[in-house]
Design an enzyme around this catalytic site. Sequence first.
Site, short mmCIF file in Angstrom:
data_model
loop_
_atom_site.label_atom_id
_atom_site.label_comp_id
_atom_site.label_asym_id
_atom_site.label_seq_id
_atom_site.Cartn_x
_atom_site.Cartn_y
_atom_site.Cartn_z
NE ARG A 24 47.58 49.45 42.06
CZ ARG A 24 47.30 48.37 41.33
NH1 ARG A 24 46.86 48.51 40.09
NH2 ARG A 24 47.47 47.17 41.80
NE ARG A 87 43.11 46.96 33.09
CZ ARG A 87 43.41 46.58 34.34
NH1 ARG A 87 42.96 47.28 35.36
NH2 ARG A 87 44.14 45.52 34.57
N GLY A 89 46.75 49.25 35.39
CA GLY A 89 46.63 47.99 36.13
C GLY A 89 47.88 47.16 36.01
CD GLU A 178 44.04 43.56 30.99
OE1 GLU A 178 43.68 44.52 31.70
OE2 GLU A 178 43.31 43.06 30.11
CG MET A 179 42.07 39.08 34.80
SD MET A 179 41.65 38.29 36.35
CE MET A 179 40.08 37.53 35.94
CB SER A 202 52.10 42.56 39.03
OG SER A 202 51.13 41.74 38.41
CG ASP A 203 51.91 38.24 38.73
OD1 ASP A 203 50.94 38.98 38.43
OD2 ASP A 203 52.17 37.85 39.86
#
Length: 236
Positions: A24, A87, A89, A178-179, A202-203
């Site tokens: 990305r 960030r 993401g 998220e992570m 995204s989910d």
Amino acid sequence: MSTHINAPEGAIAKSILLPGDPLRAKFIAENFLEDAKCFNEVRGMYGFTGSYKGTPVSVMGTGMGQPSLSIYVTELFKDYGVENAIRIGTCGAVSKDIELRDTIIVSSACSDSYLLNQRFGGLHFAPTSDFKLVRTADSIAEKMGIRYCVGSVASSDFFYDINDNWKKWADYGVKGIEMESAELLTLAAQYHRKAMAIMTVSDHILKGGTTTAEERQTTFTNMMKLALETVVEISK
Ligand code: HPA
């Protein structure tokens, strides 16, 4: 040069966008930046520096999970003097008000990670995005007319959550899971730099639904533009 980044001094801009996925980073460099030059290929963790609307900006992958991000961001702050880190993401939404592909401007990040315990022991710390970055991103997102909200996420060490921790966070108003963000915001506090995270959904963990890997890599352009416009605005 630092341990994991093979860039000479001065090759990384003051402001950097940090996707988890190095591909990305490459996509952003190829599609959004002018005169982008690759400064890192170590472990395939691509980093590029170019300019956006005349403002120097870098973009680099962090890998997945807080320990991986922690290595790269520590070196970016400590060895390369990065001042502003954003960030960008993806997250899984846990709020019913949020739809797939929505943008979340992250104001703060909870975590289940032992990284925070190792820093603070029994104390608690609230990893928080820089207010000026959040305020700037908020006003740009409003002007862009995109579906977005400002709120908290949780940075979990689990993608495959065996404890359903997300349910408790959801009860307390967290928007997405998220992570990586909590460690980024904590490192910014440690090194007295500015950081923020912006997520694309995204989910949907609550309602179901997902996006394809290709969509994740290439179509989350709202978030990329929002982050780049924020860098331009704060650099004025
Ligand atoms: N959990 C953790 N991280 C994620 C998710 C998720 O459901 N979706 C995108 N990143």
